[in-house]
Design a protein around this motif. Structure first.
Motif, PDB file in Angstrom:
ATOM      1  N   ALA A  47      33.480  40.558  34.822  1.00  0.00           N
ATOM      2  CA  ALA A  47      33.568  41.881  34.210  1.00  0.00           C
ATOM      3  C   ALA A  47      32.627  41.984  33.009  1.00  0.00           C
ATOM      4  O   ALA A  47      32.018  43.036  32.788  1.00  0.00           O
ATOM      5  N   THR A  48      32.477  40.905  32.260  1.00  0.00           N
ATOM      6  CA  THR A  48      31.548  40.916  31.129  1.00  0.00           C
ATOM      7  C   THR A  48      30.127  41.215  31.598  1.00  0.00           C
ATOM      8  O   THR A  48      29.409  41.986  30.948  1.00  0.00           O
ATOM      9  N   GLU A  85      36.049  51.399  31.558  1.00  0.00           N
ATOM     10  CA  GLU A  85      34.858  51.093  30.766  1.00  0.00           C
ATOM     11  C   GLU A  85      33.525  51.438  31.452  1.00  0.00           C
ATOM     12  O   GLU A  85      32.523  51.599  30.769  1.00  0.00           O
ATOM     13  N   THR A  86      33.508  51.490  32.777  1.00  0.00           N
ATOM     14  CA  THR A  86      32.209  51.594  33.466  1.00  0.00           C
ATOM     15  C   THR A  86      32.097  52.850  34.325  1.00  0.00           C
ATOM     16  O   THR A  86      31.338  52.881  35.294  1.00  0.00           O
ATOM     17  N   GLN A  87      32.811  53.899  33.963  1.00  0.00           N
ATOM     18  CA  GLN A  87      32.713  55.158  34.698  1.00  0.00           C
ATOM     19  C   GLN A  87      31.255  55.627  34.749  1.00  0.00           C
ATOM     20  O   GLN A  87      30.526  55.516  33.783  1.00  0.00           O
ATOM     21  N   ARG A  88      30.839  56.094  35.907  1.00  0.00           N
ATOM     22  CA  ARG A  88      29.498  56.639  36.163  1.00  0.00           C
ATOM     23  C   ARG A  88      28.381  55.592  36.104  1.00  0.00           C
ATOM     24  O   ARG A  88      27.214  55.945  35.958  1.00  0.00           O
ATOM     25  N   LEU A  89      28.747  54.325  36.214  1.00  0.00           N
ATOM     26  CA  LEU A  89      27.719  53.278  36.261  1.00  0.00           C
ATOM     27  C   LEU A  89      26.892  53.483  37.530  1.00  0.00           C
ATOM     28  O   LEU A  89      27.439  53.546  38.633  1.00  0.00           O
ATOM     29  N   PRO A  90      25.568  53.606  37.410  1.00  0.00           N
ATOM     30  CA  PRO A  90      24.735  53.768  38.603  1.00  0.00           C
ATOM     31  C   PRO A  90      24.714  52.476  39.423  1.00  0.00           C
ATOM     32  O   PRO A  90      24.572  51.385  38.862  1.00  0.00           O
TER      33      PRO A  90
END
Length: 152
Positions: A47-48, A85-90
């Motif tokens: 996750a990091t 934490e990572t919403q909308r990560l391409p």
């Protein structure tokens, strides 16, 4: 300011190695500036790693009509920590198999959508020995993701 592109892959065959190398070459093309490419085998990605990236490429073989167990392990590891934490990560995906890749693509896209990641390139699917066009499509996938997150 450099942006980070993470490639999480399960590279188990010469064909997958070819696809992986083409993706990495596209992502590191000199035409795109300000992007640092990091690669992690799916069984070691955390996750990091995802928190520290600005874009993500996933690579997997098709195993009995599904993504590899290694990539599934990656998703099991990062799903809840990355959910908010990572919403909308391409992200983008490449898949290789000796038969129909539909189930593997559907599974990865379903999980990625559940986490809230945004697909920025159609999945590249290759069945059998990669042809020149397949390698070019992987190069384009890597370059597209890098260009998407480039600060330039």
């Amino acid at each position: 300011m450099s942006r980070r592109l993470l490639i999480v892959h399960h590279t188990t065959s010469p064909a997958l190695r070819e696809l992986f190398e083409s993706v990495r070459q596209g992502a590191t093309t000199d035409e795109i500036e300000g992007v640092e490419v990091t690669t992690r085998p799916a069984l070691h990605a955390t996750a990091t790693d995802v928190f520290e990236c600005d874009g993500l490429i996933l690579g997997t073989p098709v195993n009995i009509g599904y993504m590899s167990g290694a990539l599934k392990h990656f998703f099991d590891t990062v799903y809840y920590p990355c959910l908010e934490e990572t919403q909308r990560l391409p992200y983008a995906l490449y898949v290789h198999g000796n038969n129909d890749p539909t189930g593997a693509v559907r599974a990865v896209e379903s999980i990625a959508a559940g986490i809230g990641w945004e697909r920025v390139h159609q999945p590249v699917t290759v069945t059998g020995t990669p042809a020149k066009d397949d390698l070019a499509a992987c190069w384009e996938l890597g370059a597209t993701l890098a260009a998407t997150i480039s600060p330039a």
